[in-house]
Design a protein around this motif. Sequence first.
Motif, PDB file in Angstrom:
ATOM      1  N   ILE A 159       0.866  -1.179  -0.060  1.00  0.00           N
ATOM      2  CA  ILE A 159       0.044   0.155  -0.153  1.00  0.00           C
ATOM      3  C   ILE A 159       1.062   1.039   0.191  1.00  0.00           C
ATOM      4  O   ILE A 159       2.027   1.218   0.463  1.00  0.00           O
ATOM      5  CB  ILE A 159      -0.885  -0.102   1.192  1.00  0.00           C
ATOM      6  CG1 ILE A 159      -0.039   0.002   2.484  1.00  0.00           C
ATOM      7  CG2 ILE A 159      -1.854  -1.159   1.181  1.00  0.00           C
ATOM      8  CD1 ILE A 159      -1.033   0.396   3.858  1.00  0.00           C
ATOM      9  N   ASP A 160       0.347   2.283  -0.457  1.00  0.00           N
ATOM     10  CA  ASP A 160       0.994   3.639  -0.281  1.00  0.00           C
ATOM     11  C   ASP A 160       1.167   4.097   0.949  1.00  0.00           C
ATOM     12  O   ASP A 160      -0.080   4.209   1.876  1.00  0.00           O
ATOM     13  CB  ASP A 160       0.174   4.861  -1.131  1.00  0.00           C
ATOM     14  CG  ASP A 160       0.739   6.200  -1.436  1.00  0.00           C
ATOM     15  OD1 ASP A 160       1.876   6.048  -0.479  1.00  0.00           O
ATOM     16  OD2 ASP A 160       0.265   6.837  -1.977  1.00  0.00           O
ATOM     17  N   ALA A 161       2.365   4.370   1.462  1.00  0.00           N
ATOM     18  CA  ALA A 161       2.442   4.846   3.070  1.00  0.00           C
ATOM     19  C   ALA A 161       1.711   5.874   3.263  1.00  0.00           C
ATOM     20  O   ALA A 161       1.288   6.339   4.447  1.00  0.00           O
ATOM     21  CB  ALA A 161       3.859   4.750   3.183  1.00  0.00           C
ATOM     22  N   ASN A 162       1.586   7.072   2.394  1.00  0.00           N
ATOM     23  CA  ASN A 162       0.825   8.086   2.640  1.00  0.00           C
ATOM     24  C   ASN A 162      -0.857   7.799   2.833  1.00  0.00           C
ATOM     25  O   ASN A 162      -1.582   8.716   2.984  1.00  0.00           O
ATOM     26  CB  ASN A 162       0.914   8.904   1.309  1.00  0.00           C
ATOM     27  CG  ASN A 162       2.360   9.390   1.193  1.00  0.00           C
ATOM     28  OD1 ASN A 162       3.017   9.946   2.134  1.00  0.00           O
ATOM     29  ND2 ASN A 162       2.758   9.606  -0.302  1.00  0.00           N
ATOM     30  N   SER A 163      -1.107   6.445   2.449  1.00  0.00           N
ATOM     31  CA  SER A 163      -2.629   6.375   3.086  1.00  0.00           C
ATOM     32  C   SER A 163      -2.815   5.712   4.266  1.00  0.00           C
ATOM     33  O   SER A 163      -4.081   5.496   4.621  1.00  0.00           O
ATOM     34  CB  SER A 163      -3.129   5.224   1.961  1.00  0.00           C
ATOM     35  OG  SER A 163      -2.457   3.796   2.275  1.00  0.00           O
ATOM     36  N   LEU A 164      -1.768   5.771   5.151  1.00  0.00           N
ATOM     37  CA  LEU A 164      -1.948   5.452   6.468  1.00  0.00           C
ATOM     38  C   LEU A 164      -2.859   6.313   7.357  1.00  0.00           C
ATOM     39  O   LEU A 164      -2.731   7.547   7.036  1.00  0.00           O
ATOM     40  CB  LEU A 164      -0.516   5.248   7.253  1.00  0.00           C
ATOM     41  CG  LEU A 164       0.493   4.393   6.687  1.00  0.00           C
ATOM     42  CD1 LEU A 164       1.788   4.578   7.727  1.00  0.00           C
ATOM     43  CD2 LEU A 164      -0.097   2.944   6.644  1.00  0.00           C
ATOM     44  N   THR A 165      -3.547   5.903   8.192  1.00  0.00           N
ATOM     45  CA  THR A 165      -4.479   6.585   9.042  1.00  0.00           C
ATOM     46  C   THR A 165      -3.620   7.361   9.852  1.00  0.00           C
ATOM     47  O   THR A 165      -2.912   6.887  10.644  1.00  0.00           O
ATOM     48  CB  THR A 165      -5.479   5.928   9.922  1.00  0.00           C
ATOM     49  OG1 THR A 165      -6.439   5.009   9.003  1.00  0.00           O
ATOM     50  CG2 THR A 165      -6.373   6.649  10.825  1.00  0.00           C
ATOM     51  N   PRO A 166      -3.831   8.939   9.750  1.00  0.00           N
ATOM     52  CA  PRO A 166      -2.807   9.659  10.407  1.00  0.00           C
ATOM     53  C   PRO A 166      -3.127   9.564  12.002  1.00  0.00           C
ATOM     54  O   PRO A 166      -4.402   9.425  12.461  1.00  0.00           O
ATOM     55  CB  PRO A 166      -3.032  11.113  10.049  1.00  0.00           C
ATOM     56  CG  PRO A 166      -4.376  10.904   9.528  1.00  0.00           C
ATOM     57  CD  PRO A 166      -4.796   9.522   9.068  1.00  0.00           C
ATOM     58  N   GLY A 167      -2.299   9.906  12.892  1.00  0.00           N
ATOM     59  CA  GLY A 167      -2.401  10.112  14.270  1.00  0.00           C
ATOM     60  C   GLY A 167      -2.748  11.676  14.375  1.00  0.00           C
ATOM     61  O   GLY A 167      -2.093  12.448  13.476  1.00  0.00           O
ATOM     62  N   LEU A 168      -3.513  12.186  15.119  1.00  0.00           N
ATOM     63  CA  LEU A 168      -3.834  13.853  15.417  1.00  0.00           C
ATOM     64  C   LEU A 168      -3.466  14.112  16.607  1.00  0.00           C
ATOM     65  O   LEU A 168      -3.494  13.556  17.698  1.00  0.00           O
ATOM     66  CB  LEU A 168      -5.219  14.070  15.375  1.00  0.00           C
ATOM     67  CG  LEU A 168      -6.310  13.391  13.986  1.00  0.00           C
ATOM     68  CD1 LEU A 168      -7.497  13.587  14.017  1.00  0.00           C
ATOM     69  CD2 LEU A 168      -5.542  14.288  12.793  1.00  0.00           C
ATOM     70  N   LEU A 169      -2.850  15.227  16.670  1.00  0.00           N
ATOM     71  CA  LEU A 169      -2.193  15.830  17.755  1.00  0.00           C
ATOM     72  C   LEU A 169      -2.680  17.291  17.792  1.00  0.00           C
ATOM     73  O   LEU A 169      -2.612  17.899  16.917  1.00  0.00           O
ATOM     74  CB  LEU A 169      -0.779  15.772  17.721  1.00  0.00           C
ATOM     75  CG  LEU A 169      -0.013  14.627  17.617  1.00  0.00           C
ATOM     76  CD1 LEU A 169       1.645  15.155  17.814  1.00  0.00           C
ATOM     77  CD2 LEU A 169      -0.176  14.014  19.213  1.00  0.00           C
ATOM     78  N   PRO A 170      -2.787  17.992  18.974  1.00  0.00           N
ATOM     79  CA  PRO A 170      -3.454  19.187  19.138  1.00  0.00           C
ATOM     80  C   PRO A 170      -2.319  20.155  18.637  1.00  0.00           C
ATOM     81  O   PRO A 170      -1.420  19.971  19.288  1.00  0.00           O
ATOM     82  CB  PRO A 170      -4.091  19.313  20.528  1.00  0.00           C
ATOM     83  CG  PRO A 170      -3.071  18.417  21.229  1.00  0.00           C
ATOM     84  CD  PRO A 170      -2.929  17.193  20.300  1.00  0.00           C
TER      85      PRO A 170
END
Length: 298
Positions: A159-170
């Motif tokens: 898979i494209d590594a850019n398709s990973l579900t991102p972690g979100l930080l404030p």
Amino acid sequence: MTALRYSTISFLSDYGRQDEFVGVVHSVLRSMVPDVGVIDITHDVPRHDVRAGGLALARSAQYLCPGVVLAVVDPGVGTARRGLAIEVGDGESVLVGPDNGVLAPAVAMVGGATRAVTLTNTDYHLPAPGPTFDGRDVFAPVAAALCQGIDLAELGEPIDANSLTPGLLPVAREENGELLGEVMWVDAFGNAQLNLDPDDIDGWGDVIRVRIGDEARPATRVHTFADIGDGQVGLIVDSYGLLAIALDRRSAASELGARGGVEIGLSPIDGADGQASGGVDVAVSLSEPRRSTPGTDA
């Protein structure tokens, strides 16, 4: 005997220690790769708290031995969410776990992915009596296979590594004369780590106004916990280089209400201008690791 490709698995989860889950995963790994060392990063991530798990893994990443990182905080187990193996550092380490954001902060911390696959090849899974224990049935046997030298491409579809579900930080922001941040993590001592860098309050002086909820009080910038006086609130640079609210030998989380996710407002008491970056929750984008060799285990 075939030489091991990786000799260390670093294991993080929200399983806790009350049930048998951690022990069962350890035993699966032991049965498949008895000569691999398993390091327990923590199993006390708050239940189902993907963000907390991702932050714990990101904090640990640059200090972990190269190898396989097994990270299981997986409230979506059994659903259509993907299982992943993510190679970093051109194969120095591989992170294994669910594609729900728990892996993304650590991947960013060590410079990004070089390859990634979905774990669709069931030849490397255990037979599953039910769909609710992928830590045992999918992620642990995949981690063992990687240690044995199985190539990432054998484990599933690329898979494209850019398709990973991102972690979100404030991200901190300036509003009504305050620098607004958030408590990202409270350690076992009750110290509250903020999403703020010491440079954010550069030039503000030694005493800063700290607002937690509707209550504001002065906080003294200190170098060590022992520098915090009786009745004082301390603002310290923690072991990860971020600002933290602390009390000496007492819990800031319990006594001040500085718990994870709580908004914190900082402002200079002397009227000096502080700098704040604008924004809201964004996909995590962390700096390069402090060392040249990425050392994460998933």
